[in-house]
Structures are given as structure tokens and as C-alpha cells.
Motif scaffolding. Structure first.
Motif, PDB file in Angstrom:
ATOM      1  N   VAL A 295       0.836  -1.207   0.000  1.00  0.00           N
ATOM      2  CA  VAL A 295       0.000   0.000   0.000  1.00  0.00           C
ATOM      3  C   VAL A 295       0.871   1.258   0.000  1.00  0.00           C
ATOM      4  O   VAL A 295       0.624   2.206  -0.756  1.00  0.00           O
ATOM      5  CB  VAL A 295      -0.941  -0.009   1.222  1.00  0.00           C
ATOM      6  N   VAL A 296       1.919   1.264   0.860  1.00  0.00           N
ATOM      7  CA  VAL A 296       2.808   2.438   0.937  1.00  0.00           C
ATOM      8  C   VAL A 296       3.493   2.689  -0.398  1.00  0.00           C
ATOM      9  O   VAL A 296       3.545   3.827  -0.891  1.00  0.00           O
ATOM     10  CB  VAL A 296       3.858   2.226   2.045  1.00  0.00           C
ATOM     11  N   ILE A 297       4.014   1.620  -1.008  1.00  0.00           N
ATOM     12  CA  ILE A 297       4.717   1.760  -2.287  1.00  0.00           C
ATOM     13  C   ILE A 297       3.754   2.175  -3.396  1.00  0.00           C
ATOM     14  O   ILE A 297       4.090   3.010  -4.247  1.00  0.00           O
ATOM     15  CB  ILE A 297       5.431   0.449  -2.644  1.00  0.00           C
ATOM     16  N   PHE A 331       8.459  13.997 -18.022  1.00  0.00           N
ATOM     17  CA  PHE A 331       8.116  12.573 -18.031  1.00  0.00           C
ATOM     18  C   PHE A 331       9.321  11.687 -18.332  1.00  0.00           C
ATOM     19  O   PHE A 331       9.226  10.473 -18.214  1.00  0.00           O
ATOM     20  CB  PHE A 331       6.994  12.301 -19.037  1.00  0.00           C
ATOM     21  N   LEU A 332      10.433  12.301 -18.710  1.00  0.00           N
ATOM     22  CA  LEU A 332      11.659  11.534 -18.912  1.00  0.00           C
ATOM     23  C   LEU A 332      12.438  11.354 -17.610  1.00  0.00           C
ATOM     24  O   LEU A 332      13.107  10.338 -17.420  1.00  0.00           O
ATOM     25  CB  LEU A 332      12.549  12.239 -19.950  1.00  0.00           C
ATOM     26  N   LEU A 333      12.328  12.336 -16.692  1.00  0.00           N
ATOM     27  CA  LEU A 333      13.174  12.348 -15.491  1.00  0.00           C
ATOM     28  C   LEU A 333      12.402  12.262 -14.173  1.00  0.00           C
ATOM     29  O   LEU A 333      12.865  12.796 -13.163  1.00  0.00           O
ATOM     30  CB  LEU A 333      14.027  13.629 -15.477  1.00  0.00           C
ATOM     31  N   PRO A 334      11.250  11.598 -14.102  1.00  0.00           N
ATOM     32  CA  PRO A 334      10.531  11.573 -12.821  1.00  0.00           C
ATOM     33  C   PRO A 334      10.973  10.436 -11.911  1.00  0.00           C
ATOM     34  O   PRO A 334      10.553  10.361 -10.762  1.00  0.00           O
ATOM     35  CB  PRO A 334       9.078  11.372 -13.258  1.00  0.00           C
ATOM     36  N   GLN A 335      11.807   9.539 -12.415  1.00  0.00           N
ATOM     37  CA  GLN A 335      12.196   8.363 -11.642  1.00  0.00           C
ATOM     38  C   GLN A 335      13.336   8.683 -10.670  1.00  0.00           C
ATOM     39  O   GLN A 335      13.983   9.717 -10.767  1.00  0.00           O
ATOM     40  CB  GLN A 335      12.626   7.229 -12.575  1.00  0.00           C
ATOM     41  N   GLY A 336      13.576   7.761  -9.745  1.00  0.00           N
ATOM     42  CA  GLY A 336      14.753   7.864  -8.903  1.00  0.00           C
ATOM     43  C   GLY A 336      15.984   7.439  -9.676  1.00  0.00           C
ATOM     44  O   GLY A 336      15.885   6.833 -10.748  1.00  0.00           O
ATOM     45  N   GLY A 337      17.170   7.748  -9.141  1.00  0.00           N
ATOM     46  CA  GLY A 337      18.408   7.463  -9.860  1.00  0.00           C
ATOM     47  C   GLY A 337      19.266   6.417  -9.177  1.00  0.00           C
ATOM     48  O   GLY A 337      19.025   6.037  -8.030  1.00  0.00           O
ATOM     49  N   GLU A 338      20.290   5.966  -9.930  1.00  0.00           N
ATOM     50  CA  GLU A 338      21.193   4.947  -9.405  1.00  0.00           C
ATOM     51  C   GLU A 338      21.900   5.422  -8.135  1.00  0.00           C
ATOM     52  O   GLU A 338      22.148   4.638  -7.217  1.00  0.00           O
ATOM     53  CB  GLU A 338      22.257   4.573 -10.457  1.00  0.00           C
ATOM     54  N   PHE A 339      22.204   6.712  -8.058  1.00  0.00           N
ATOM     55  CA  PHE A 339      22.943   7.193  -6.895  1.00  0.00           C
ATOM     56  C   PHE A 339      22.078   7.233  -5.647  1.00  0.00           C
ATOM     57  O   PHE A 339      22.588   7.305  -4.529  1.00  0.00           O
ATOM     58  CB  PHE A 339      23.536   8.572  -7.178  1.00  0.00           C
ATOM     59  N   GLY A 340      20.751   7.171  -5.831  1.00  0.00           N
ATOM     60  CA  GLY A 340      19.882   7.050  -4.668  1.00  0.00           C
ATOM     61  C   GLY A 340      20.183   5.786  -3.884  1.00  0.00           C
ATOM     62  O   GLY A 340      20.105   5.776  -2.647  1.00  0.00           O
ATOM     63  N   PHE A 341      20.553   4.706  -4.618  1.00  0.00           N
ATOM     64  CA  PHE A 341      20.934   3.469  -3.933  1.00  0.00           C
ATOM     65  C   PHE A 341      22.098   3.719  -2.965  1.00  0.00           C
ATOM     66  O   PHE A 341      22.103   3.242  -1.828  1.00  0.00           O
ATOM     67  CB  PHE A 341      21.351   2.398  -4.955  1.00  0.00           C
ATOM     68  N   VAL A 342      23.081   4.477  -3.437  1.00  0.00           N
ATOM     69  CA  VAL A 342      24.268   4.746  -2.633  1.00  0.00           C
ATOM     70  C   VAL A 342      23.914   5.596  -1.410  1.00  0.00           C
ATOM     71  O   VAL A 342      24.334   5.318  -0.283  1.00  0.00           O
ATOM     72  CB  VAL A 342      25.353   5.442  -3.478  1.00  0.00           C
ATOM     73  N   LEU A 343      23.120   6.652  -1.622  1.00  0.00           N
ATOM     74  CA  LEU A 343      22.745   7.529  -0.521  1.00  0.00           C
ATOM     75  C   LEU A 343      21.968   6.773   0.551  1.00  0.00           C
ATOM     76  O   LEU A 343      22.243   6.906   1.755  1.00  0.00           O
ATOM     77  CB  LEU A 343      21.899   8.691  -1.049  1.00  0.00           C
ATOM     78  N   VAL A 364      11.149   1.837  -4.053  1.00  0.00           N
ATOM     79  CA  VAL A 364      10.464   2.958  -4.727  1.00  0.00           C
ATOM     80  C   VAL A 364      11.263   3.419  -5.936  1.00  0.00           C
ATOM     81  O   VAL A 364      10.711   3.650  -7.022  1.00  0.00           O
ATOM     82  CB  VAL A 364      10.245   4.116  -3.729  1.00  0.00           C
ATOM     83  N   VAL A 365      12.588   3.572  -5.765  1.00  0.00           N
ATOM     84  CA  VAL A 365      13.446   4.003  -6.877  1.00  0.00           C
ATOM     85  C   VAL A 365      13.401   2.986  -8.015  1.00  0.00           C
ATOM     86  O   VAL A 365      13.233   3.338  -9.190  1.00  0.00           O
ATOM     87  CB  VAL A 365      14.896   4.201  -6.396  1.00  0.00           C
ATOM     88  N   THR A 366      13.535   1.717  -7.675  1.00  0.00           N
ATOM     89  CA  THR A 366      13.558   0.674  -8.699  1.00  0.00           C
ATOM     90  C   THR A 366      12.257   0.622  -9.474  1.00  0.00           C
ATOM     91  O   THR A 366      12.242   0.526 -10.710  1.00  0.00           O
ATOM     92  CB  THR A 366      13.830  -0.696  -8.049  1.00  0.00           C
ATOM     93  N   LEU A 367      11.133   0.689  -8.748  1.00  0.00           N
ATOM     94  CA  LEU A 367       9.835   0.635  -9.419  1.00  0.00           C
ATOM     95  C   LEU A 367       9.607   1.869 -10.284  1.00  0.00           C
ATOM     96  O   LEU A 367       9.019   1.783 -11.376  1.00  0.00           O
ATOM     97  CB  LEU A 367       8.723   0.503  -8.376  1.00  0.00           C
ATOM     98  N   SER A 368      10.072   3.026  -9.820  1.00  0.00           N
ATOM     99  CA  SER A 368       9.935   4.247 -10.630  1.00  0.00           C
ATOM    100  C   SER A 368      10.757   4.145 -11.914  1.00  0.00           C
ATOM    101  O   SER A 368      10.354   4.643 -12.963  1.00  0.00           O
ATOM    102  CB  SER A 368      10.359   5.472  -9.821  1.00  0.00           C
TER     103      SER A 368
END
Length: 594
Positions: A295-297, A331-343, A364-368
Motif C-alpha cells: 500500500v505504501v509503495i 516525463f523523462l526524469l521523474p524516476q529515482g536514480g542509481e545514486f539514490g541506492f548509494v545515498l 520505490v526508486v527501482t519501481l519508478s
């Protein structure tokens, strides 16, 4: 630890996934990126064939590194300097505003305290370079205005990595115990970038020159790989992203004579590693976290993407982008990024996050990321149809004996004759779609408006011997003819004419050569029709030449006496029009036949 046999089996499975997913998803119109993601999910979380997604992801990130190197090769330092306002203006505004908006949204929900909320908000403000650039490349949109602005945003996000990591250390309380203060880390990073720029300017081309003289092809490939991986490792060592290091190396070699060879050497590695990267994202998707926090995701992912897209759209509109371009970027850049994993991983390791929170944010980042190709396709439905798309005007390499303006059907056929004869042709056109389509078929044409003097100069008109105007609108053609004759009187003009009246008008202007767009095709069509009716080929060709000769005589008379003069020159014998209705009596019918 993975055994050699197991490693070999994993590589085999990944290659099989790429082989199946790419053509399948391309065929059904969903794109290869989504196909790689789906293949990763099937191989990993669903079937559990491969369970080492994180390890594969760390290796396959080299695909992003190689991608940025190739992009850098296409982007000269002068071009990068022209983009500085978008990079440091729009890019900085996007990271700061988006980060603050997402932080506020997280605090409102009450899920996190303000310190972890800041890290989460700014981590989610970053976008995926791999996904965005792959979509731009697959659509041939890298050189569009919106593609260049999108790239500027991604470039600043890479630059923002150092202060964001420092911010995380400060918020978790370890900043006071850090070995170096923030200003020292920034100074080291700047010095490293400066050193790379100097090395690229004074050393790299000479090194490749020495290697090229040996004639060892494998040495050139090894040197190219060493350059990309070495620059990436150096940047990572000072706290910047590996992709940033590879990008700078590419930019430094953009003016080198070895640019095309380096691109050809790196391209195979880039393609397969980037495909593996997208599969690894799918492999790393934690189904358990998705199910536990479904539900949260389900609320967080679309909310994050909509907030981020809204901020990006507003900032792009405020800084001069059209509605269509702003929609495409948003609509090209609404997703999370690879560096979010690191942070998020760093925050969890320092105790700022719980491991569960970090897993949730990573999900959330991966699904986005997985939803990005669908969002990009959806954006096309929100575009304004009447708005004309424009590309960046980049005339790198322009300047030939022939400057062709207009690349519709007429220009495409004419250019093939010139290219087949080994002549260099500079082609410009105002249609972004036509430029992209031409690139897919191997043509190098430039986006530009031939009615502008500055564009003609940039396209090399001062070096051209002939200007071939192949535009299909009469008023546009006339404007270009008038401009060229006024400002470049020594250039020979070959012009596509719209119709007979236009031909006469062009002759009055004094163009060297003009041709009606349908004359030769109509004459050939008529000759072949005669042959089908039983006329021999020689007679049909003779009739065609006779009609052409008489048409030319009539044109000369019309130019002198008016459009209705010279009708007697059109036919070799009188023509009796066939009646519109069948005659009622046999006698009349016989007369009609004679």
C-alpha cells in the motif's frame, strides 16, 4: 562466493535474457529497456535462477560509464560551455527545489524525522542517467532541445553527489569526525577535474597517436578501455561518480582525430553492459518488500513521480522551454536514480535510516525506473499538436561543395545521386522528425532554417559552389533564393520548382537551373504507359524528348509573353478531347473515333 561454473552459468542466463527480451519487447512497442527490466524480474525474484543481483549491478554499472564516455565524445568543450546555464542554472534549481518539495512531502506523511527525510527527499530528487539517456538514444532525441536540457539536468545531478554525501555525513553526526572538512573534499574534486582536463588537452591525443603508429588494433581497444575505466576510477576515488569521469574523458577527446575509432571500439561493451545493468535492476527488486509495504509503495511511487514531474515541468517552463519540451523532460526524469541506492545504503549503515526504510526507498526508486518507459510513452498524448519541434543547431563538420536545403522526397533522391558519385553534401532541414529518420538510415543532416543568414553561414555556404534548394513550399523557396542572391551572389543556385508559374518566376530571378518537381517523373510515367499499350521503347522515348523540347520552347515564350502564350507548342498534333458522355447515335460515335 560464486564458483567459476556458477559465474559462467549466470553470464549465459543473462545473455539469453537479453537475446529474448530485446526483440520481444521492441516488437510489441514497449522498448528494450522495459524488456531488460522484465527479464531481470523473471530471472531473479520470480524464478530465483540468479540471486546475486547486487553483485551484477555493481559490475554492470560500467555500462552507464561507457554510455557517458560515448556521449562525451559527441560533445565538444565549446558545446559544453554553451550549456553552462542549463547545467548550473536549471540543473541546480531542479535538485534544490525537487529535494525540498519531496522532503516536505515525506515530513507531512510522518514516516520519517526531518533529518532522514532530507536525505530521502534529495536522494529521490536524483534521476536515472542510464534510463533517461537510453530512451533519448533509442528515439534519436539526444540532440533535440529537450534532450540537451535533460542531459544538463542529469549532468548537474552527477556534480551534486559530493555535497549530498557530505550532507548525509553531517546529518548522521559523523561530519564532525570526518577526516576532511567539506571544503577540502570539494577542492580535491575540483583539482582532479582540472587535472583530467589538462591531461586530455595535452596528453591523450599524443598517447593515442603513438599507439596508432604501432598498427596494433588490440592495443587501441585496450587503451580505450583503460582510459574509460581509469578516469571513472579516479573520479570515484575523490567522491564523484564514475560516469562523470568517463564523460570528462570523452569530452576531452571530442576534437581528437581518433574520436570515431574510439566510439566504435567502446560501443559493443557499452551496449551489452548497459543491457545487463537494466536486467540487474530487475534482479535486485525485492518482492518481499513490495508485498510487505504494498500500500505504501503503491501510493509513494506515483506520488513521488508526479511531484517530481510537476516541479521539473514548472522549472523548464520558467526557463524558456516550450510546453511540449517541458512535458517531455518532466516525463523523462521523474524516476529515482542509481545514486539514490548509494545515498540510502550509506544512511542506513550510519544509523540515519533503518534497514527496512532503506529497502523501502530502494524499492520505490527501482519501481519508478521500471515505470519510466511507460511514462515517456504516455507523455506523447499530452503534447500540443500545433507546436513545432526544434533540435539544437549544431553544424559541426558542415561545409561542402554542395549545400542542400530541404530533405523531403525530392532532396533525398537528388542527394543520393551526389553521394553515389562521391561528392560531399551538407544537408539542412527544419523537420526534427526528418533529421532523426535520416540518421537512422545513415544520412548526416543538420537541423537548421535555410531562411536565416546565420544558419546558412554556419552550414558553410561561403565554401559552397552550389546551393541546391529542395524545399517544397514555394514561399519558403523564394525567400531562400532572394536571401542567397542578395548576400551570396557568387553562389550557383539549383532550385526545385513547385509548378510552371513558379518556374517562370525563378527564371525571372536569374537562377542558374530549376526543375519542376513532377516534370521528369510525369514524362517517364507517360512513356512507360505508352510502352504498356504497345508502343516500342525507342518511339516512347522519342515522344518524351519531343514533349520536353516543346515544353521548354513554350516556357521561353510564356516568360516573354505571358502564361497563356505558346499553347501551340505543347502537342505534336491536334488533340480531340473525348466526350464526357457516350454518343447516342452510331454515326456520331464513328465521327468521334475518326
Amino acid at each position: 562466493m560464486t564458483t567459476p561454473n556458477a559465474l559462467f552459468a549466470e553470464v549465459l542466463v543473462l545473455l539469453g535474457g537479453v537475446t529474448v527480451a530485446a526483440p520481444l519487447f521492441k516488437k510489441i512497442g514497449l522498448g528494450t529497456v522495459l524488456g531488460y527490466l522484465a527479464a531481470g524480474v523473471v530471472i531473479g525474484p520470480l524464478l530465483r535462477i540468479i540471486t546475486t543481483g547486487e553483485e551484477i549491478l555493481s559490475v554492470s554499472e560500467l555500462g552507464v560509464v561507457f554510455l557517458l564516455f560515448i556521449i562525451g565524445l559527441e560533445l565538444k568543450p565549446s558545446r559544453l560551455w554553451q550549456m553552462r546555464r542549463d547545467i548550473f542554472g536549471l540543473g541546480m534549481a531542479q535538485v534544490v527545489v525537487t529535494g525540498l518539495v519531496l522532503t516536505a512531502a515525506i515530513r507531512v506523511t510522518g514516516l520519517l524525522d526531518w533529518r532522514p527525510a532530507i536525505v530521502a527527499g534529495f536522494g529521490l530528487a536524483l534521476s536515472s542517467t542510464a534510463f533517461a539517456m537510453q530512451i533519448l538514444e533509442s528515439e534519436s532525441d539526444v540532440n533535440t532541445r529537450y534532450g540537451q536540457r535533460s542531459f544538463s539536468l542529469l549532468l548537474f545531478q552527477d556534480l551534486a553527489i559530493v555535497p549530498l554525501l557530505a550532507l548525509t555525513s553531517f546529518l548522521d553526526g559523523s561530519g564532525e569526525k570526518a577526516a576532511n572538512p567539506l571544503w577540502v573534499d570539494i577542492l580535491v574534486a575540483v583539482a582532479t577535474v582540472g587535472g583530467m582536463v589538462l591531461a586530455g588537452r595535452y596528453l591523450l591525443s599524443r598517447i593515442f597517436n603513438v599507439i596508432a603508429r604501432t598498427g596494433a588494433r588490440e592495443a587501441m581497444i585496450a587503451a580505450a578501455l583503460f582510459l574509460v575505466l581509469g578516469s571513472a576510477t579516479l573520479m570515484q576515488a575523490v567522491g564523484l561518480s564514475m560516469a562523470m569521469g568517463a564523460f570528462l574523458a570523452g569530452v576531452m577527446l571530442a576534437e581528437s582525430s581518433y574520436r570515431h575509432e574510439l566510439e566504435a571500439d567502446i560501443e559493443p561493451f557499452r551496449g551489452i553492459l548497459l543491457a545487463t545493468f537494466f536486467m540487474a535492476v530487475g534482479l535486485s527488486l525485492e518482492i518481499e518488500v513490495l508485498l510487505d509495504k504494498l500500500v505504501v509503495i503503491a501510493i509513494a511511487v506515483p506520488a513521488m513521480m508526479l511531484l517530481k514531474a510537476g516541479v521539473i515541468y514548472g522549472l523548464c517552463r520558467m526557463t524558456g522551454s516550450s510546453h511540449n519540451d517541458a512535458i517531455r523532460i518532466a516525463f523523462l526524469l521523474p524516476q529515482g536514480g542509481e545514486f539514490g541506492f548509494v545515498l540510502f545504503t550509506t544512511a542506513a549503515a550510519s544509523g540515519l535510516f533503518s534497514a527496512e526504510t532503506a529497502s523501502l526507498l530502494i524499492a520505490v526508486v527501482t519501481l519508478s525506473m521500471a515505470l519510466t518507459p511507460l511514462g515517456s510513452a504516455l507523455s506523447r498524448r499530452m503534447l500540443t499538436k500545433g507546436e513545432k519541434e526544434e533540435l539544437e543547431e549544431d553544424f559541426e563538420g558542415a561545409g561542402s561543395d554542395v549545400l542542400m536545403i530541404g530533405f523531403s522526397r525530392f532532396g533525398q533522391i537528388a542527394s543520393q545521386m551526389l553521394l553515389a558519385a562521391g561528392r560531399d553534401v551538407t544537408i539542412i532541414d527544419t523537420s526534427a522528425d526528418r533529421v532523426r529518420q535520416a540518421e537512422r538510415f545513415g544520412f548526416r543532416i543538420y537541423f537548421g532554417d535555410g531562411t536565416r543568414k546565420d544558419v546558412l553561414i554556419a552550414a558553410g555556404i561561403e565554401r559552397a559552389k552550389i546551393v541546391a534548394i529542395c524545399t517544397h513550399q514555394r514561399d519558403i523557396t523564394d525567400r531562400i533564393v532572394d536571401l542567397v542572391q542578395a548576400d551570396f551572389p557568387d553562389v550557383r543556385l539549383f532550385v526545385r520548382s513547385y509548378d510552371r508559374i513558379h518556374t517562370i518566376a525563378l527564371r525571372e530571378k536569374g537562377v542558374e537551373y530549376e526543375l519542376r518537381e513532377t516534370l521528369e517523373s510525369g514524362l517517364l510515367f507517360g512513356a512507360r504507359t505508352l510502352e504498356a499499350l504497345g508502343t516500342d521503347e525507342a518511339t516512347a522515348d522519342e515522344i518524351r524528348r519531343d514533349i520536353r523540347r516543346r515544353d521548354e520552347e513554350r516556357l521561353a515564350i510564356q516568360a516573354a509573353e505571358g502564361i497563356y502564350a505558346g499553347t501551340d507548342k505543347l502537342h505534336t498534333r491536334p488533340v480531340t478531347p473525348e466526350p464526357l458522355m457516350k454518343p447516342r447515335h452510331g454515326k456520331v460515335a464513328e465521327e468521334a473515333k475518326t
